[in-house]
Design a protein around this motif. Structure first.
Motif, short mmCIF file in Angstrom:
data_model
loop_
_atom_site.label_atom_id
_atom_site.label_comp_id
_atom_site.label_asym_id
_atom_site.label_seq_id
_atom_site.Cartn_x
_atom_site.Cartn_y
_atom_site.Cartn_z
N GLN A 70 -20.40 11.02 -63.19
CA GLN A 70 -20.68 11.68 -61.68
C GLN A 70 -20.21 10.67 -60.41
N ILE A 71 -20.10 9.54 -60.86
CA ILE A 71 -19.54 8.44 -59.94
C ILE A 71 -17.94 8.77 -59.68
N LYS A 98 -23.95 18.62 -63.34
CA LYS A 98 -23.25 19.23 -62.19
C LYS A 98 -24.08 19.30 -61.13
N THR A 99 -25.34 19.84 -61.33
CA THR A 99 -26.45 20.02 -60.27
C THR A 99 -27.01 18.75 -59.88
N TRP A 100 -27.16 17.82 -60.48
CA TRP A 100 -27.37 16.56 -59.86
C TRP A 100 -26.31 15.92 -59.08
N LEU A 101 -24.98 16.37 -59.46
CA LEU A 101 -23.77 15.92 -59.03
C LEU A 101 -23.65 16.44 -57.51
N SER A 102 -24.22 17.69 -57.30
CA SER A 102 -24.08 18.55 -56.03
C SER A 102 -25.10 17.87 -55.17
N TYR A 175 -22.34 22.32 -46.00
CA TYR A 175 -22.06 22.22 -47.64
C TYR A 175 -22.59 23.22 -48.38
N ILE A 176 -21.73 23.76 -49.31
CA ILE A 176 -22.12 25.08 -49.97
C ILE A 176 -21.94 24.86 -51.32
#
Length: 195
Positions: A70-71, A98-102, A175-176
């Motif tokens: 993620q970093i 991916k959700t955490w990343l967003s 942001y979307i």
């Protein structure tokens, strides 16, 4: 199954383990008939009654920090924005966050829209974003709710319809996030992206 390795031997070992599991005689095809038979033989147990037995509420969880992959993705997204680009695509294997990343990446933006095609994904995204951005006001925009917020979680089935999409100005969000972007060729997604 996720594998983060450059070694071909590691990939062969994982493939071998997977094939061995698949060849196990206990593995059977998941069919409607199998599910019906399981439902018929399953013995449902009542849930325990915990009313009045919980002494103290659990303390709030400390917000997690991004992990290595993620970093790297956050750095790539930041570089993309510095280069003047306004869109990015992140591809990660299932379970890599991916959700955490967003949620991590959205922290510098005031108005966020998260779009998904399933209610379960929206519910999971809300829980994730709540841990990363607990101070934000959350809204849900789906068949059952039309709530405003700084961060809006919308179903494409609802927001993809022109009468709902028109309720939001084209520049409404900073942001979307479009979850499962491979669905973007569908007319509902094309309308959203065009707007």
């Amino acid at each position: 199954w996720n594998l983060h390795s450059a070694s071909p031997g590691d990939l062969r070992a994982v493939e071998g383990a997977f094939e061995a599991l698949l060849a196990d005689p206990r593995v059977v095809p998941l069919t409607d008939g199998w599910i019906d038979a399981y439902t018929a033989r399953r013995k449902a147990r009542p849930l325990p009654d915990f009313a009045g037995k919980i002494a103290n509420a659990e303390p709030p969880k400390e917000a997690p920090e991004p992990h290595g992959i993620q970093i790297e993705a956050l750095a790539a997204l930041a570089a993309t924005r510095r280069d003047g680009h306004h869109a990015g695509l992140v591809v990660l294997a299932t379970g890599l966050g991916k959700t955490w990343l967003s949620a991590f990446d959205s922290r510098g933006f005031d108005r966020v829209l998260f779009v998904a095609h399933r209610e379960e994904i929206l519910a999971q995204a809300i829980a994730t974003y709540r841990q990363i951005r607990p101070e934000a006001r959350f809204g849900r925009y789906s068949g059952t709710a039309k709530e405003e917020g700084e961060i809006v979680f919308a179903s494409i089935q609802t927001l993809g319809r022109a009468e709902h999409l028109r309720r939001f100005a084209p520049a409404e969000f900073d942001y979307i996030v479009v979850d499962e972007f491979h669905h973007a060729s569908a007319a509902s997604y094309r309308g959203l992206l065009g707007h």
